[in-house]
Design a protein around this motif. Structure first.
Motif, mmCIF file in Angstrom:
data_model
loop_
_atom_site.group_PDB
_atom_site.id
_atom_site.type_symbol
_atom_site.label_atom_id
_atom_site.label_comp_id
_atom_site.label_asym_id
_atom_site.label_seq_id
_atom_site.Cartn_x
_atom_site.Cartn_y
_atom_site.Cartn_z
ATOM 1 N N ARG A 68 0.833 -1.205 0.000
ATOM 2 C CA ARG A 68 0.000 0.000 0.000
ATOM 3 C C ARG A 68 0.865 1.252 0.000
ATOM 4 N N ALA A 69 0.699 2.083 -1.015
ATOM 5 C CA ALA A 69 1.422 3.365 -1.076
ATOM 6 C C ALA A 69 0.862 4.304 -0.019
ATOM 7 N N MET A 70 1.742 4.914 0.757
ATOM 8 C CA MET A 70 1.321 5.839 1.805
ATOM 9 C C MET A 70 1.232 7.273 1.303
ATOM 10 N N ARG A 71 1.771 7.509 0.125
ATOM 11 C CA ARG A 71 1.720 8.832 -0.501
ATOM 12 C C ARG A 71 2.145 8.685 -1.953
ATOM 13 N N GLU A 72 1.913 9.738 -2.701
ATOM 14 C CA GLU A 72 2.398 9.757 -4.084
ATOM 15 C C GLU A 72 3.921 9.646 -4.076
ATOM 16 N N PRO A 73 4.517 8.996 -5.059
ATOM 17 C CA PRO A 73 5.977 8.927 -5.099
ATOM 18 C C PRO A 73 6.590 10.332 -5.145
ATOM 19 N N LEU A 74 7.704 10.482 -4.465
ATOM 20 C CA LEU A 74 8.494 11.709 -4.533
ATOM 21 C C LEU A 74 9.448 11.548 -5.708
ATOM 22 N N ILE A 75 9.249 12.348 -6.736
ATOM 23 C CA ILE A 75 10.115 12.274 -7.914
ATOM 24 C C ILE A 75 10.939 13.555 -7.981
ATOM 25 N N CYS A 76 12.228 13.421 -7.736
ATOM 26 C CA CYS A 76 13.173 14.547 -7.783
ATOM 27 C C CYS A 76 13.642 14.663 -9.231
ATOM 28 N N ARG A 77 12.917 15.484 -10.003
ATOM 29 C CA ARG A 77 13.083 15.562 -11.463
ATOM 30 C C ARG A 77 14.083 16.620 -11.905
ATOM 31 N N GLY A 78 14.717 16.329 -13.039
ATOM 32 C CA GLY A 78 15.527 17.337 -13.724
ATOM 33 C C GLY A 78 16.883 17.562 -13.087
ATOM 34 N N PRO A 79 17.479 18.712 -13.381
ATOM 35 C CA PRO A 79 18.795 19.018 -12.811
ATOM 36 C C PRO A 79 18.729 19.033 -11.279
ATOM 37 N N TRP A 80 19.879 18.756 -10.651
ATOM 38 C CA TRP A 80 19.956 18.708 -9.200
ATOM 39 C C TRP A 80 19.504 20.026 -8.572
ATOM 40 N N ARG A 81 18.686 19.893 -7.523
ATOM 41 C CA ARG A 81 18.279 21.056 -6.727
ATOM 42 C C ARG A 81 18.417 20.695 -5.261
ATOM 43 N N GLU A 82 18.910 21.609 -4.475
ATOM 44 C CA GLU A 82 19.103 21.369 -3.044
ATOM 45 C C GLU A 82 17.786 21.032 -2.342
ATOM 46 N N GLU A 83 16.676 21.504 -2.838
ATOM 47 C CA GLU A 83 15.388 21.232 -2.187
ATOM 48 C C GLU A 83 15.059 19.738 -2.179
ATOM 49 N N PHE A 84 15.685 18.958 -3.063
ATOM 50 C CA PHE A 84 15.458 17.517 -3.066
ATOM 51 C C PHE A 84 15.829 16.904 -1.708
ATOM 52 N N VAL A 85 16.898 17.415 -1.102
ATOM 53 C CA VAL A 85 17.370 16.868 0.169
ATOM 54 C C VAL A 85 16.302 17.049 1.249
ATOM 55 N N GLU A 86 15.737 18.241 1.356
ATOM 56 C CA GLU A 86 14.705 18.494 2.357
ATOM 57 C C GLU A 86 13.449 17.677 2.075
ATOM 58 N N GLN A 87 13.084 17.528 0.817
ATOM 59 C CA GLN A 87 11.911 16.718 0.475
ATOM 60 C C GLN A 87 12.115 15.263 0.908
ATOM 61 N N CYS A 88 13.316 14.748 0.749
ATOM 62 C CA CYS A 88 13.601 13.374 1.166
ATOM 63 C C CYS A 88 13.613 13.254 2.688
ATOM 64 N N ARG A 89 14.136 14.249 3.375
ATOM 65 C CA ARG A 89 14.100 14.229 4.834
ATOM 66 C C ARG A 89 12.652 14.189 5.320
ATOM 67 N N GLU A 90 11.812 15.009 4.716
ATOM 68 C CA GLU A 90 10.389 15.036 5.087
ATOM 69 C C GLU A 90 9.722 13.691 4.814
ATOM 70 N N LEU A 91 10.074 13.044 3.710
ATOM 71 C CA LEU A 91 9.522 11.724 3.394
ATOM 72 C C LEU A 91 9.874 10.718 4.492
ATOM 73 N N GLY A 92 11.135 10.685 4.882
ATOM 74 C CA GLY A 92 11.561 9.772 5.941
ATOM 75 C C GLY A 92 10.836 10.042 7.245
ATOM 76 N N MET A 93 10.699 11.316 7.595
ATOM 77 C CA MET A 93 10.015 11.676 8.833
ATOM 78 C C MET A 93 8.538 11.305 8.769
ATOM 79 N N LEU A 94 7.896 11.571 7.655
ATOM 80 C CA LEU A 94 6.487 11.245 7.481
ATOM 81 C C LEU A 94 6.243 9.744 7.660
ATOM 82 N N MET A 95 7.057 8.935 7.042
ATOM 83 C CA MET A 95 6.862 7.480 7.145
ATOM 84 C C MET A 95 7.098 6.987 8.562
ATOM 85 N N ALA A 96 8.163 7.455 9.198
ATOM 86 C CA ALA A 96 8.456 7.000 10.561
ATOM 87 C C ALA A 96 7.395 7.493 11.544
#
Length: 154
Positions: A118-146
């Motif tokens: 069961r998916a708990m949320r839409e997939p987080l897709i860090c698209r295109g050229p690297w952006r620093e905001e990807f790091v915070e989005q991934c941190r939030e994903l980990g926190m949300l799941m835990a």
């Protein structure tokens, strides 16, 4: 006894290591006390690791419009041993996609649909050229799941 969150993430570059480490840091946030977190490379993850977990976060790169070979290897080895034993397992997915991530998402979702996870949320897709905001989005994903696992939301 703490609940267990398993992170299975392919991180072949410094940037994808940063994403994986951010997911791990979010999942291990100090305010989340009732969840034990394990983070494994897909080649090291076994069906037993999944069976011990109450939720999973999958991380992959987009490789030629598909998931990484490492994550595919994980599914190839674990699919049948897990098939009838992990139905309803909560999961989340993040993808580091140089393009749009559509094929990667579809590939992973086809497999987890077969497993009946069961998916708990839409997939987080860090698209295109690297952006620093990807790091915070991934941190939030980990926190949300835990946090969701600790609170019994799933």
């Amino acid at each position: 006894m703490p609940k267990r969150l398993l992170i299975v993430a392919h991180a072949p570059s410094l940037n994808t290591e940063r994403l994986r480490d951010a997911v791990l840091a979010g999942a291990r946030a100090p305010e989340i006390e009732g969840v034990a977190v394990e983070c494994l490379n897909p080649f090291a993850a076994t069906p037993e690791h999944v069976l011990e977990a109450q939720a999973v976060i999958l991380g992959t790169t987009e490789n030629l419009g598909y998931m990484s070979g490492a994550l595919k290897d994980f599914f190839d080895r674990c699919y049948y041993p897990l098939l009838e034993r992990t139905q309803g397992l909560p999961y989340a997915l993040y993808i580091r996609a140089g393009h749009d991530g559509t094929g990667t998402r579809r590939g992973v979702e086809t497999i987890v649909t077969g497993l009946r996870w069961r998916a708990m949320r839409e997939p987080l897709i860090c698209r295109g050229p690297w952006r620093e905001e990807f790091v915070e989005q991934c941190r939030e994903l980990g926190m949300l799941m835990a946090a969701g696992l600790e609170a019994g939301v799933f």
